[in-house]
Design a protein around this motif. Structure first.
Motif, PDB file in Angstrom:
ATOM      1  N   ASN A  70       0.836  -1.196   0.000  1.00 33.47           N
ATOM      2  CA  ASN A  70       0.000   0.000   0.000  1.00 33.47           C
ATOM      3  C   ASN A  70       0.874   1.251   0.000  1.00 33.47           C
ATOM      4  O   ASN A  70       1.461   1.620   1.006  1.00 33.47           O
ATOM      5  CB  ASN A  70      -0.917  -0.007   1.220  1.00 33.47           C
ATOM      6  CG  ASN A  70      -1.983   1.082   1.153  1.00 33.47           C
ATOM      7  OD1 ASN A  70      -2.005   1.893   0.242  1.00 33.47           O
ATOM      8  ND2 ASN A  70      -2.874   1.097   2.131  1.00 33.47           N
ATOM      9  N   ASN A  71       0.961   1.908  -1.135  1.00 37.23           N
ATOM     10  CA  ASN A  71       1.791   3.106  -1.273  1.00 37.23           C
ATOM     11  C   ASN A  71       0.968   4.388  -1.353  1.00 37.23           C
ATOM     12  O   ASN A  71       1.489   5.441  -1.733  1.00 37.23           O
ATOM     13  CB  ASN A  71       2.661   3.008  -2.527  1.00 37.23           C
ATOM     14  CG  ASN A  71       3.695   1.906  -2.438  1.00 37.23           C
ATOM     15  OD1 ASN A  71       3.627   0.919  -3.165  1.00 37.23           O
ATOM     16  ND2 ASN A  71       4.650   2.055  -1.544  1.00 37.23           N
ATOM     17  N   ALA A  72      -0.317   4.304  -1.024  1.00 37.66           N
ATOM     18  CA  ALA A  72      -1.162   5.501  -1.049  1.00 37.66           C
ATOM     19  C   ALA A  72      -0.690   6.494   0.005  1.00 37.66           C
ATOM     20  O   ALA A  72      -0.035   6.119   0.988  1.00 37.66           O
ATOM     21  CB  ALA A  72      -2.617   5.111  -0.802  1.00 37.66           C
ATOM     22  N   LEU A  73      -1.029   7.763  -0.193  1.00 41.34           N
ATOM     23  CA  LEU A  73      -0.654   8.795   0.771  1.00 41.34           C
ATOM     24  C   LEU A  73      -1.751   9.833   0.878  1.00 41.34           C
ATOM     25  O   LEU A  73      -2.237  10.353  -0.133  1.00 41.34           O
ATOM     26  CB  LEU A  73       0.659   9.474   0.363  1.00 41.34           C
ATOM     27  CG  LEU A  73       1.165  10.540   1.340  1.00 41.34           C
ATOM     28  CD1 LEU A  73       1.574   9.895   2.679  1.00 41.34           C
ATOM     29  CD2 LEU A  73       2.336  11.312   0.750  1.00 41.34           C
ATOM     30  N   GLY A  74      -2.146  10.122   2.109  1.00 45.00           N
ATOM     31  CA  GLY A  74      -3.194  11.102   2.351  1.00 45.00           C
ATOM     32  C   GLY A  74      -2.844  12.474   1.801  1.00 45.00           C
ATOM     33  O   GLY A  74      -1.684  12.897   1.829  1.00 45.00           O
ATOM     34  N   GLY A  75      -3.858  13.166   1.307  1.00 45.96           N
ATOM     35  CA  GLY A  75      -3.672  14.526   0.818  1.00 45.96           C
ATOM     36  C   GLY A  75      -3.273  14.634  -0.629  1.00 45.96           C
ATOM     37  O   GLY A  75      -3.207  15.741  -1.178  1.00 45.96           O
ATOM     38  N   THR A  76      -2.995  13.502  -1.268  1.00 43.38           N
ATOM     39  CA  THR A  76      -2.523  13.563  -2.649  1.00 43.38           C
ATOM     40  C   THR A  76      -3.671  13.518  -3.646  1.00 43.38           C
ATOM     41  O   THR A  76      -4.744  12.988  -3.370  1.00 43.38           O
ATOM     42  CB  THR A  76      -1.558  12.407  -2.957  1.00 43.38           C
ATOM     43  OG1 THR A  76      -2.219  11.161  -2.720  1.00 43.38           O
ATOM     44  CG2 THR A  76      -0.304  12.494  -2.109  1.00 43.38           C
ATOM     45  N   SER A  77      -3.406  14.058  -4.819  1.00 47.60           N
ATOM     46  CA  SER A  77      -4.320  13.974  -5.953  1.00 47.60           C
ATOM     47  C   SER A  77      -3.605  13.174  -7.037  1.00 47.60           C
ATOM     48  O   SER A  77      -2.435  12.809  -6.895  1.00 47.60           O
ATOM     49  CB  SER A  77      -4.657  15.373  -6.466  1.00 47.60           C
ATOM     50  OG  SER A  77      -3.479  16.011  -6.977  1.00 47.60           O
ATOM     51  N   SER A  78      -4.291  12.930  -8.134  1.00 42.37           N
ATOM     52  CA  SER A  78      -3.640  12.217  -9.237  1.00 42.37           C
ATOM     53  C   SER A  78      -2.444  13.019  -9.752  1.00 42.37           C
ATOM     54  O   SER A  78      -1.481  12.456 -10.264  1.00 42.37           O
ATOM     55  CB  SER A  78      -4.645  11.977 -10.370  1.00 42.37           C
ATOM     56  OG  SER A  78      -5.103  13.195 -10.921  1.00 42.37           O
ATOM     57  N   ARG A  79      -2.508  14.317  -9.571  1.00 41.25           N
ATOM     58  CA  ARG A  79      -1.396  15.200  -9.985  1.00 41.25           C
ATOM     59  C   ARG A  79      -0.235  15.153  -8.997  1.00 41.25           C
ATOM     60  O   ARG A  79       0.900  14.849  -9.376  1.00 41.25           O
ATOM     61  CB  ARG A  79      -1.928  16.633 -10.110  1.00 41.25           C
ATOM     62  CG  ARG A  79      -0.875  17.728 -10.165  1.00 41.25           C
ATOM     63  CD  ARG A  79      -1.547  19.081 -10.012  1.00 41.25           C
ATOM     64  NE  ARG A  79      -0.616  20.168  -9.769  1.00 41.25           N
ATOM     65  CZ  ARG A  79      -0.991  21.390  -9.368  1.00 41.25           C
ATOM     66  NH1 ARG A  79      -2.274  21.652  -9.149  1.00 41.25           N
ATOM     67  NH2 ARG A  79      -0.088  22.334  -9.156  1.00 41.25           N
ATOM     68  N   HIS A 106     -10.722  12.427  -4.767  1.00 37.14           N
ATOM     69  CA  HIS A 106     -11.176  13.259  -3.650  1.00 37.14           C
ATOM     70  C   HIS A 106     -10.485  14.621  -3.614  1.00 37.14           C
ATOM     71  O   HIS A 106     -11.117  15.637  -3.305  1.00 37.14           O
ATOM     72  CB  HIS A 106     -10.938  12.545  -2.315  1.00 37.14           C
ATOM     73  CG  HIS A 106     -11.983  11.533  -1.990  1.00 37.14           C
ATOM     74  ND1 HIS A 106     -13.276  11.874  -1.687  1.00 37.14           N
ATOM     75  CD2 HIS A 106     -11.933  10.182  -1.933  1.00 37.14           C
ATOM     76  CE1 HIS A 106     -13.986  10.777  -1.452  1.00 37.14           C
ATOM     77  NE2 HIS A 106     -13.190   9.734  -1.606  1.00 37.14           N
ATOM     78  N   ASN A 107      -9.206  14.637  -3.898  1.00 32.28           N
ATOM     79  CA  ASN A 107      -8.444  15.882  -3.782  1.00 32.28           C
ATOM     80  C   ASN A 107      -8.214  16.582  -5.120  1.00 32.28           C
ATOM     81  O   ASN A 107      -7.652  17.677  -5.152  1.00 32.28           O
ATOM     82  CB  ASN A 107      -7.098  15.599  -3.107  1.00 32.28           C
ATOM     83  CG  ASN A 107      -7.279  14.988  -1.725  1.00 32.28           C
ATOM     84  OD1 ASN A 107      -8.133  15.428  -0.955  1.00 32.28           O
ATOM     85  ND2 ASN A 107      -6.493  13.975  -1.407  1.00 32.28           N
ATOM     86  N   ASP A 108      -8.646  15.954  -6.199  1.00 32.37           N
ATOM     87  CA  ASP A 108      -8.442  16.544  -7.518  1.00 32.37           C
ATOM     88  C   ASP A 108      -9.321  17.766  -7.753  1.00 32.37           C
ATOM     89  O   ASP A 108      -9.039  18.572  -8.641  1.00 32.37           O
ATOM     90  CB  ASP A 108      -8.710  15.497  -8.603  1.00 32.37           C
ATOM     91  CG  ASP A 108      -7.545  14.538  -8.771  1.00 32.37           C
ATOM     92  OD1 ASP A 108      -6.791  14.703  -9.744  1.00 32.37           O
ATOM     93  OD2 ASP A 108      -7.371  13.650  -7.921  1.00 32.37           O
ATOM     94  N   SER A 109     -10.369  17.901  -6.968  1.00 31.83           N
ATOM     95  CA  SER A 109     -11.270  19.054  -7.123  1.00 31.83           C
ATOM     96  C   SER A 109     -10.750  20.290  -6.398  1.00 31.83           C
ATOM     97  O   SER A 109     -11.384  21.346  -6.447  1.00 31.83           O
ATOM     98  CB  SER A 109     -12.668  18.704  -6.603  1.00 31.83           C
ATOM     99  OG  SER A 109     -12.619  18.368  -5.223  1.00 31.83           O
ATOM    100  N   SER A 110      -9.614  20.182  -5.744  1.00 29.38           N
ATOM    101  CA  SER A 110      -9.023  21.317  -5.025  1.00 29.38           C
ATOM    102  C   SER A 110      -8.514  22.374  -6.011  1.00 29.38           C
ATOM    103  O   SER A 110      -8.350  22.095  -7.207  1.00 29.38           O
ATOM    104  CB  SER A 110      -7.861  20.828  -4.158  1.00 29.38           C
ATOM    105  OG  SER A 110      -8.290  19.843  -3.238  1.00 29.38           O
ATOM    106  N   PRO A 111      -8.231  23.578  -5.536  1.00 28.89           N
ATOM    107  CA  PRO A 111      -7.686  24.617  -6.424  1.00 28.89           C
ATOM    108  C   PRO A 111      -6.353  24.197  -7.055  1.00 28.89           C
ATOM    109  O   PRO A 111      -5.593  23.430  -6.457  1.00 28.89           O
ATOM    110  CB  PRO A 111      -7.493  25.815  -5.482  1.00 28.89           C
ATOM    111  CG  PRO A 111      -8.457  25.576  -4.360  1.00 28.89           C
ATOM    112  CD  PRO A 111      -8.487  24.091  -4.170  1.00 28.89           C
ATOM    113  N   LEU A 112      -6.082  24.730  -8.218  1.00 31.54           N
ATOM    114  CA  LEU A 112      -4.834  24.391  -8.917  1.00 31.54           C
ATOM    115  C   LEU A 112      -3.616  25.035  -8.268  1.00 31.54           C
ATOM    116  O   LEU A 112      -2.528  24.442  -8.252  1.00 31.54           O
ATOM    117  CB  LEU A 112      -4.897  24.852 -10.384  1.00 31.54           C
ATOM    118  CG  LEU A 112      -6.039  24.355 -11.272  1.00 31.54           C
ATOM    119  CD1 LEU A 112      -5.800  24.826 -12.701  1.00 31.54           C
ATOM    120  CD2 LEU A 112      -6.180  22.844 -11.212  1.00 31.54           C
ATOM    121  N   ASP A 113      -3.810  26.252  -7.739  1.00 28.97           N
ATOM    122  CA  ASP A 113      -2.631  27.028  -7.326  1.00 28.97           C
ATOM    123  C   ASP A 113      -2.824  27.774  -6.004  1.00 28.97           C
ATOM    124  O   ASP A 113      -2.343  28.887  -5.834  1.00 28.97           O
ATOM    125  CB  ASP A 113      -2.257  28.018  -8.427  1.00 28.97           C
ATOM    126  CG  ASP A 113      -3.429  28.910  -8.829  1.00 28.97           C
ATOM    127  OD1 ASP A 113      -4.537  28.741  -8.279  1.00 28.97           O
ATOM    128  OD2 ASP A 113      -3.231  29.784  -9.696  1.00 28.97           O
TER     129      ASP A 113
END
Length: 262
Positions: A70-79, A106-113
């Motif tokens: 399991n290499n997932a990490l909280g707070g990350t997006s696909s980017r 889940h986190n991909d909808s966050s602001p870009l910058d």
């Protein structure tokens, strides 16, 4: 003298045995999991009663035949899983015959910058891009769509001779005013569209979980989430989600991963 030879013999036998064990481990395929906190929260040890489904899915596989990492990490997006250097070390370990299961959204909808995380992606699965100034890294960055980053994962995995599997992200807590209110998720739809276009396996985890919630009472569904927010599951919720990942996997008739299930 005999004692000396005996000691050397034992050391040699130990080295040979250890080498065989390591070799056997390496010969087994590995299922790599990548994603956000709903797959692995914190260090994956349930701190604050927050759990991701990736912490329990290994219990449903025969680990004598396959490794689960399991290499997932909280707070990350696909980017940011890619741009923050998390993907490269995982990719370096992937070998022919392995599997990579991914769940982002889940986190991909966050602001870009924004100045907090700068982790968002452009909505959709197209080829659009936008150059932004990343205030976290203090440099220019070209940001792509959610689908672009998923395709990058998929193509990287295929290039290693491994099998990518896309999961749609889990739904957030749907209980509102004592009722289960289920909503559509654009990222779940986009994940499915990318998987279909790239001809890779897809697990409709979002829908599988919603189907389960829809058939349950609001009081029961509430017990799957922590009281800290409306996103993260507790142990019971994470175990349910892990079981539904496997349920979805079993519907994929041509998936080679199925033969490693218990």
């Amino acid at each position: 003298m005999k004692t000396k030879y005996l000691s050397l013999g034992l050391i040699t036998a130990f080295i040979v045995l250890s080498s065989c064990i390591v070799l056997k481990q390496n010969e087994k395929p590995t299922l790599f999991l990548i994603g956000d906190s709903t797959v692995k929260n914190g260090k994956g040890k349930g701190d604050g009663s927050l759990w991701g489904w990736g912490s329990f899915i290994g219990e449903l596989f025969d680990t004598n035949k396959i490794n689960v990492e399991n290499n997932a990490l909280g707070g990350t997006s696909s980017r940011t899983f890619q741009t923050n250097g998390l993907w490269e070390p995982v990719l370096a370990k992937i070998k022919k015959g392995d599997f990579v299961m991914m769940q982002f959204g889940h986190n991909d909808s966050s602001p870009l910058d924004d100045t907090a995380r700068a982790r968002g992606t452009i909505k959709g699965i197209g080829t659009e891009s936008k150059e932004i100034f990343n205030p976290i890294k203090k440099k220019q960055e070209v940001v792509y769509t959610y689908g672009w980053y998923l395709r990058k994962f998929i193509n990287d995995v295929k290039a290693k001779g491994a099998t990518p599997i896309v999961c749609s992200s889990i739904p957030r807590n749907p209980v509102k005013d004592g009722k289960v209110v289920l909503a559509n998720d654009s990222y779940a739809k986009w994940a499915e569209e990318v998987a279909k276009a790239e001809h890779v396996d897809f697990i409709p985890l979002n829908q599988l979980i919603k189907d389960n919630y829809g058939a349950a009472s609001a009081d029961l569904v509430k017990t799957y989430f922590t009281e800290k927010d409306h996103t993260h599951t507790n142990e019971a919720g994470a175990k349910l989600n892990a079981s539904l990942v496997v349920a979805g996997l079993k519907t994929l008739k041509n998936s080679r991963l199925n033969k490693y299930l218990k």
